[in-house]
Design an enzyme around this catalytic site. Structure first.
Site, short mmCIF file in Angstrom:
data_model
loop_
_atom_site.label_atom_id
_atom_site.label_comp_id
_atom_site.label_asym_id
_atom_site.label_seq_id
_atom_site.Cartn_x
_atom_site.Cartn_y
_atom_site.Cartn_z
N HIS A 123 0.82 -1.22 0.00
CA HIS A 123 0.00 0.00 0.00
C HIS A 123 0.84 1.26 0.00
CE1 HIS A 123 -3.62 -2.41 1.76
NE2 HIS A 123 -3.50 -2.53 0.45
N SER A 130 -7.41 -6.83 9.55
CA SER A 130 -8.86 -6.98 9.69
C SER A 130 -9.45 -7.92 8.66
CB SER A 130 -9.54 -5.60 9.55
OG SER A 130 -9.38 -5.10 8.24
#
Length: 223
Positions: free
Chosen positions: A104, A172
């Site tokens: 990212h 997550s």
């Protein structure tokens, strides 16, 4: 043993860097469309720079925790480690991990939206900053925003597929394509998390608890 490790925000949370999707996470306090999309940057670059300037300052003040250190130590063993992170902080590198795969992007790096040049970002970026390569005032954080393609996906997929063990730590499992990497794994899979993630059922084994406690313990057993 070939081990592919994916880390998420939960690894850096105990260093004081905020997670995103918890009840008090960053996305509950900011509109991601305003600060984490190409459209938001085009509409209000000053707001986006202010957001990442604050995060960059927070990152600079943070220190690697025991989980970061343990993963760096694991790479010094006989195991073949590929460390992939969703995190944009530099704590893995500061803990001693080499060749971290930042899918990212990196908070401490800058990107020119015009020519694609990359360089070390100053602590404070501004919309008027000129690219050191082409001179255009189109500099932005080297961050993968929503709607953009994560970096190094071919290499990441190959590492996960060839691994004897795929481990997801502190994620997550709600953001794709990272959340889908477990489906590429051909070896054993392990989730290490504070609690079960949205994809917990996709993993063979689980270890739950704070990353600073569970990761060093797991590394000690594996080493």
């Amino acid at each position: 043993m070939k081990i592919a490790i994916l880390t998420g925000a939960g690894v850096s949370a105990e260093s004081g860097l905020g997670t995103f999707r918890d009840k008090n996470g960053l996305w509950t306090r900011y509109d991601l469309n305003e600060v984490a999309t190409p459209e938001g940057f085009a509409l209000n670059p000053a707001l986006v720079h202010d957001f990442y300037n604050a995060r960059r300052a927070n990152c600079a003040e943070a220190s690697p925790n025991a989980a970061h250190v343990a993963l760096a130590q694991l790479a010094e063993t006989a195991h073949d480690i590929t460390l992939i992170t969703q995190n944009v902080d530099d704590l893995h590198s500061r803990a001693g991990s080499l060749n971290v795969v930042h899918m990212h992007g990196e908070l401490m790096r800058a990107l020119c939206a015009s020519c694609g040049a990359r360089w070390d970002a100053p602590l404070v970026m501004d919309p008027s900053d000129a690219c050191p390569s082409c001179g255009a005032a189109t500099t932005r954080p080297d961050i993968v925003w929503f709607g953009e393609i994560p970096y190094h996906m071919d290499a990441i997929a190959e590492a996960v597929e060839r691994a004897d063990l795929f481990v997801a730590i502190g994620t997550s499992a709600e953001v794709y394509p990272a959340a889908g990497l477990v489906e590429l794994a051909r070896g054993q899979t392990l989730e290490i998390n504070l609690e079960a993630s949205a994809r917990a059922n996709a993993f063979d084994d689980h270890l739950f608890g704070p990353a600073t406690e569970v990761v060093p313990s797991w590394v000690a057993e594996l080493s």
